[in-house]
Design an enzyme around this catalytic site. Sequence first.
Site, short mmCIF file in Angstrom:
data_model
loop_
_atom_site.label_atom_id
_atom_site.label_comp_id
_atom_site.label_asym_id
_atom_site.label_seq_id
_atom_site.Cartn_x
_atom_site.Cartn_y
_atom_site.Cartn_z
N ASP A 174 0.87 -1.18 0.00
CA ASP A 174 0.00 0.00 0.00
C ASP A 174 0.90 1.23 0.00
OD1 ASP A 174 -2.42 1.56 0.32
OD2 ASP A 174 -1.83 1.87 2.40
N SER A 175 0.28 2.40 -0.14
CA SER A 175 1.05 3.65 -0.09
C SER A 175 1.54 3.95 1.33
CB SER A 175 0.18 4.81 -0.56
OG SER A 175 -0.89 4.99 0.34
N CYS A 231 -4.38 -1.47 -1.93
CA CYS A 231 -4.52 -0.03 -2.15
C CYS A 231 -5.53 0.16 -3.28
CB CYS A 231 -3.16 0.54 -2.55
SG CYS A 231 -3.22 2.28 -3.00
N CYS A 252 -10.95 3.07 0.31
CA CYS A 252 -9.52 3.37 0.51
C CYS A 252 -9.12 2.58 1.73
CB CYS A 252 -9.31 4.86 0.75
SG CYS A 252 -7.63 5.27 1.26
N GLU A 285 -2.36 8.26 8.65
CA GLU A 285 -0.90 8.11 8.78
C GLU A 285 -0.41 8.77 10.07
OE1 GLU A 285 1.55 6.60 6.66
OE2 GLU A 285 -0.15 5.67 5.65
N1 DGL Z 1 -4.62 3.36 0.90
C1 DGL Z 1 -4.67 3.77 -0.44
C2 DGL Z 1 -5.98 3.48 -1.10
O1 DGL Z 1 -6.58 2.49 -0.74
C3 DGL Z 1 -4.02 5.04 -0.87
C4 DGL Z 1 -4.17 6.27 -0.07
C5 DGL Z 1 -3.24 7.36 -0.56
O2 DGL Z 1 -2.03 7.14 -0.53
O3 DGL Z 1 -3.73 8.42 -0.99
O4 DGL Z 1 -6.40 4.15 -2.00
#
Ligand code: DGL
Length: 271
Positions: free
Chosen positions: A12-13, A75, A187, A155
């Site tokens: 994930d990010s 993600c 998300c 975060e």
């Molecule tokens: N957790 C990620 C998602 O499901 C990305 C959130 C992000 O980095 O903006 O979209």
Amino acid sequence: MCAAKRPIGIFDSGLGGLTVLKEINKEMPGENTVYFGDSGRTPYGNKSPETIVRYTRQIVRFLQEQQVKLIVIACNTVSACAADIVRDIAGVPVVEVITPGAEAAVQATNNRRIGVIGTRNTITSEVYIRAIRDIAGPNIAIFQRACPMFVSLAEEGWWDNSIARAIAAEYLTPLIENDIDTLLLGCTHYPLLVGAISWVTGPAIRLINAGRRVADQVRAALTEHDLINPAEHPPWYGFYTSDSTDQFQEMGSAFLKKPIDDVKRVNIELY
Ligand code: DGL
């Protein structure tokens, strides 16, 4: 190493994919896992699709180096912008998060009015509108809203304080006014904020976190490819981040409710 004993790779990010990892660990306690959170380059939600594709290719190369047997794109933003690329280059089965979330939302709604929240990229791509209509047909109302600040709150560890609640009220009140009975958390960071979100939505609106269904799909893919770990030894869990290991360790342990003692920092730009 025998293929079935290799780890499942999850990325994930940032911390958001831990909401998926948690379900995978719970559903398949015999599986080894490697988690990569790109906290150094988060958020992905506002970045161009080209940048997300470049980041994704690097992460897949890193996970391949860890000899993963399956990749989970934990993600939504990457699932929306680059799932086909991951499938092309991975060389192992790939599970994404959009379809399981859409299925769960369609199953949950009674009045066929669904709210979808996600990053700007996920919402603009309209990937959930297509996925929900593919399952439920055109006769279903979908109301979308991008909630980019939720990722920073997640975060930061501000999961259910007064600021998280105020921001949730700002984002979600217009959606609730559409008489939705189901809200899809599109998300993987958003389940971290479930306290603040449900404080706004109240008990009448069902919140959909796809994590459990993603875990079911992982199990199905492992079974199909004969990759279930015989689990003769206790599992091991690898955690990697592209930024501060202290922050990852602190927030990750709080969310998983167990200590993560060994987080390694990776220079992902080298991949
Ligand atoms: N957790 C990620 C998602 O499901 C990305 C959130 C992000 O980095 O903006 O979209």
